[in-house]
Design a protein around this motif. Sequence first.
Motif, PDB file in Angstrom:
ATOM      1  N   CYS A 149       0.874  -1.219  -0.079  1.00  0.00           N
ATOM      2  CA  CYS A 149       0.039  -0.035  -0.117  1.00  0.00           C
ATOM      3  C   CYS A 149       0.912   1.217   0.052  1.00  0.00           C
ATOM      4  CB  CYS A 149      -0.848   0.067   1.179  1.00  0.00           C
ATOM      5  SG  CYS A 149      -2.061   1.610   1.554  1.00  0.00           S
ATOM      6  N   ILE A 150       1.914   1.153   0.778  1.00  0.00           N
ATOM      7  CA  ILE A 150       2.872   2.395   0.837  1.00  0.00           C
ATOM      8  C   ILE A 150       3.379   2.489  -0.511  1.00  0.00           C
ATOM      9  CG2 ILE A 150       4.979   3.376   2.033  1.00  0.00           C
ATOM     10  CD1 ILE A 150       1.970   3.586   3.598  1.00  0.00           C
ATOM     11  N   LYS A 151       4.094   1.418  -0.873  1.00  0.00           N
ATOM     12  CA  LYS A 151       4.458   1.329  -2.185  1.00  0.00           C
ATOM     13  C   LYS A 151       3.626   2.256  -3.541  1.00  0.00           C
ATOM     14  CE  LYS A 151       8.094  -2.026  -2.006  1.00  0.00           C
ATOM     15  NZ  LYS A 151       8.457  -3.483  -2.428  1.00  0.00           N
ATOM     16  N   GLN A 152       2.376   1.792  -3.451  1.00  0.00           N
ATOM     17  CA  GLN A 152       1.570   2.316  -4.261  1.00  0.00           C
ATOM     18  C   GLN A 152       1.325   3.936  -4.240  1.00  0.00           C
ATOM     19  OE1 GLN A 152      -2.072   0.714  -5.285  1.00  0.00           O
ATOM     20  NE2 GLN A 152      -1.255  -1.494  -4.610  1.00  0.00           N
ATOM     21  N   CYS A 153       1.377   4.109  -2.798  1.00  0.00           N
ATOM     22  CA  CYS A 153       1.329   5.713  -2.335  1.00  0.00           C
ATOM     23  C   CYS A 153       2.385   6.458  -3.008  1.00  0.00           C
ATOM     24  CB  CYS A 153       1.338   5.838  -1.051  1.00  0.00           C
ATOM     25  SG  CYS A 153      -0.281   5.222  -0.360  1.00  0.00           S
ATOM     26  N   LEU A 209      -2.957  16.502  -3.549  1.00  0.00           N
ATOM     27  CA  LEU A 209      -2.982  15.136  -3.274  1.00  0.00           C
ATOM     28  C   LEU A 209      -3.152  15.240  -1.696  1.00  0.00           C
ATOM     29  CD1 LEU A 209      -2.799  12.240  -4.000  1.00  0.00           C
ATOM     30  CD2 LEU A 209      -0.252  12.403  -3.880  1.00  0.00           C
ATOM     31  N   HIS A 210      -4.032  14.383  -1.174  1.00  0.00           N
ATOM     32  CA  HIS A 210      -4.246  14.238   0.385  1.00  0.00           C
ATOM     33  C   HIS A 210      -4.284  12.796   0.884  1.00  0.00           C
ATOM     34  CE1 HIS A 210      -5.850  18.327   0.803  1.00  0.00           C
ATOM     35  NE2 HIS A 210      -6.214  18.373  -0.408  1.00  0.00           N
ATOM     36  N   ILE A 211      -3.670  12.389   1.734  1.00  0.00           N
ATOM     37  CA  ILE A 211      -3.739  10.990   2.435  1.00  0.00           C
ATOM     38  C   ILE A 211      -4.406  11.139   3.926  1.00  0.00           C
ATOM     39  CG2 ILE A 211      -2.229   9.374   3.329  1.00  0.00           C
ATOM     40  CD1 ILE A 211      -0.226   9.788   1.357  1.00  0.00           C
ATOM     41  N   THR A 212      -5.471  10.395   3.835  1.00  0.00           N
ATOM     42  CA  THR A 212      -6.199  10.608   5.134  1.00  0.00           C
ATOM     43  C   THR A 212      -6.300   9.289   5.854  1.00  0.00           C
ATOM     44  OG1 THR A 212      -8.329  10.019   4.011  1.00  0.00           O
ATOM     45  CG2 THR A 212      -7.901  12.176   3.794  1.00  0.00           C
ATOM     46  N   GLY A 213      -6.667   9.264   7.028  1.00  0.00           N
ATOM     47  CA  GLY A 213      -6.982   8.142   7.854  1.00  0.00           C
ATOM     48  C   GLY A 213      -5.503   7.451   8.237  1.00  0.00           C
ATOM     49  N   ILE A 214      -4.509   8.256   8.484  1.00  0.00           N
ATOM     50  CA  ILE A 214      -3.386   7.549   9.060  1.00  0.00           C
ATOM     51  C   ILE A 214      -3.509   7.605  10.577  1.00  0.00           C
ATOM     52  CG2 ILE A 214      -0.876   7.793   9.051  1.00  0.00           C
ATOM     53  CD1 ILE A 214      -1.017   9.316   6.451  1.00  0.00           C
ATOM     54  N   LYS A 215      -3.301   6.451  11.038  1.00  0.00           N
ATOM     55  CA  LYS A 215      -3.181   6.185  12.607  1.00  0.00           C
ATOM     56  C   LYS A 215      -1.871   6.505  13.077  1.00  0.00           C
ATOM     57  CE  LYS A 215      -7.203   2.870  12.718  1.00  0.00           C
ATOM     58  NZ  LYS A 215      -7.430   1.653  13.103  1.00  0.00           N
ATOM     59  N   SER A 216      -1.752   7.469  13.932  1.00  0.00           N
ATOM     60  CA  SER A 216      -0.479   8.020  14.543  1.00  0.00           C
ATOM     61  C   SER A 216       0.376   6.504  15.309  1.00  0.00           C
ATOM     62  CB  SER A 216      -0.591   8.972  15.671  1.00  0.00           C
ATOM     63  OG  SER A 216      -1.131  10.076  14.827  1.00  0.00           O
ATOM     64  N   ASN A 217       1.584   6.276  14.715  1.00  0.00           N
ATOM     65  CA  ASN A 217       2.093   5.336  15.075  1.00  0.00           C
ATOM     66  C   ASN A 217       1.521   3.917  14.996  1.00  0.00           C
ATOM     67  OD1 ASN A 217       4.187   7.010  16.404  1.00  0.00           O
ATOM     68  ND2 ASN A 217       2.977   7.333  18.110  1.00  0.00           N
ATOM     69  N   ARG A 234       0.525   0.826  11.895  1.00  0.00           N
ATOM     70  CA  ARG A 234       1.437   0.262  10.977  1.00  0.00           C
ATOM     71  C   ARG A 234       1.856   0.743   9.658  1.00  0.00           C
ATOM     72  NH1 ARG A 234      -0.594  -5.566   9.936  1.00  0.00           N
ATOM     73  NH2 ARG A 234      -2.529  -4.648   9.665  1.00  0.00           N
ATOM     74  N   ILE A 235       0.663   1.505   9.175  1.00  0.00           N
ATOM     75  CA  ILE A 235       0.737   2.441   8.210  1.00  0.00           C
ATOM     76  C   ILE A 235       1.883   3.520   8.377  1.00  0.00           C
ATOM     77  CG2 ILE A 235      -0.306   3.719   6.444  1.00  0.00           C
ATOM     78  CD1 ILE A 235      -2.825   1.993   6.430  1.00  0.00           C
ATOM     79  N   HIS A 236       1.716   4.028   9.383  1.00  0.00           N
ATOM     80  CA  HIS A 236       2.507   5.115   9.802  1.00  0.00           C
ATOM     81  C   HIS A 236       3.989   4.872   9.848  1.00  0.00           C
ATOM     82  CE1 HIS A 236       3.694   8.814  12.552  1.00  0.00           C
ATOM     83  NE2 HIS A 236       4.164   9.050  11.431  1.00  0.00           N
ATOM     84  N   THR A 237       4.253   3.652  10.509  1.00  0.00           N
ATOM     85  CA  THR A 237       5.535   2.879  10.687  1.00  0.00           C
ATOM     86  C   THR A 237       6.234   2.523   9.424  1.00  0.00           C
ATOM     87  OG1 THR A 237       4.824   2.069  12.951  1.00  0.00           O
ATOM     88  CG2 THR A 237       6.572   1.128  11.986  1.00  0.00           C
TER      89      THR A 237
END
Length: 342
Positions: free
Chosen positions: A153-157, A173-181, A183-186
């Motif tokens: 997913c991060i590679k696609q971003c 371009l906006h990226i929403t819904g990232i939870k602080s700390n 797995r996606i944030h890490t």
Amino acid sequence: MFIAQLILKYTWTNKMTTKTLEDVLDAGAPGKPKGSNQAEGDIKLHNVQMIENRIPGPGETPPNPLSKNQLKKLKRLEKYEEIRKVRRLKEREKQKEKRLEAQAQGLPTRSGPSRKELKKRQLQSAEQLTGKLCVAIDLDYDDLMHDRDVAKCIKQCLRIYTINRRSKCPGQLHITGIKSNGRIHTSLKRNDGWENWHLKYHFDRTHIDAFPKESIVYLTCESDNVLERIDEGNVYVIGGLVDHNHHKGLCHTRAIANELHTARLPLSEHVNMKTRAVLSTFHVFEILMRVSEGMSWTEAIMQTLPERKGAKPKENCVTPIEKPLTPHQAESNGSSNILESS
């Protein structure tokens, strides 16, 4: 921990004895005779700490909450993190050497615009907000993806950011819904310089919190509404869920539950495909970007979809494309080009 029911086995020199944990706890701490004035709870707590921290005897294996495969993965990850920055510096040195060699031979040092030119183009485009494409990538799926899928997913971003950056007219371009700390944030933090990307991050905020609900159009392949044109003022949301179809229709279900407008790309109206009309996140973004640059839907779809999709344009939606003829065809027809529609 059920103290009264656990049994500890002690290995001695020539014999095995078994004592219940309750007996051990009631035995008292070392140096404290049984019946001293110390509270009984403190004695038991001390004995529990002794038991948990004791050295395993011969033939005993210390408890480990991780499996062998998990330990191997953890070691590989630690090793990768150690050498990642060193490897990145070596790659930059090699690129610098190649540029110097190209300059010495009088060859071009790059095939596209420089980083400074791309940055300048983005800043100029940011000042002109009218008529721009506005896209938000919904990453509020942290708990529904495996670690490999999070990395994909991060590679696609990253690819979406590159496509937008190299566009003739970059969009918002906006990226929403990232939870602080989370797995996606890490996973995102493993990319050097991610904080300096020219886009808008929304931590712990979804697209519903970041934009007016009436301007949001969630793009899903299950929608009955066909996206015929890109309207100014709308925010087109693309679900950043990589699940290999394990959660089929989840993005559409969430959008309907939140009373959002939904739409799908006009794939079946312009091309015939051998496979399902489910595209990756960056393919959806690339089609939107090409259409916003002035391409027709047919051209944008055909230039974006991979060959494995087997896409062929429909006859009633084809824009004639000029293709060069072979020398034999040019001599027989007396021309150098032909208008061909497939």
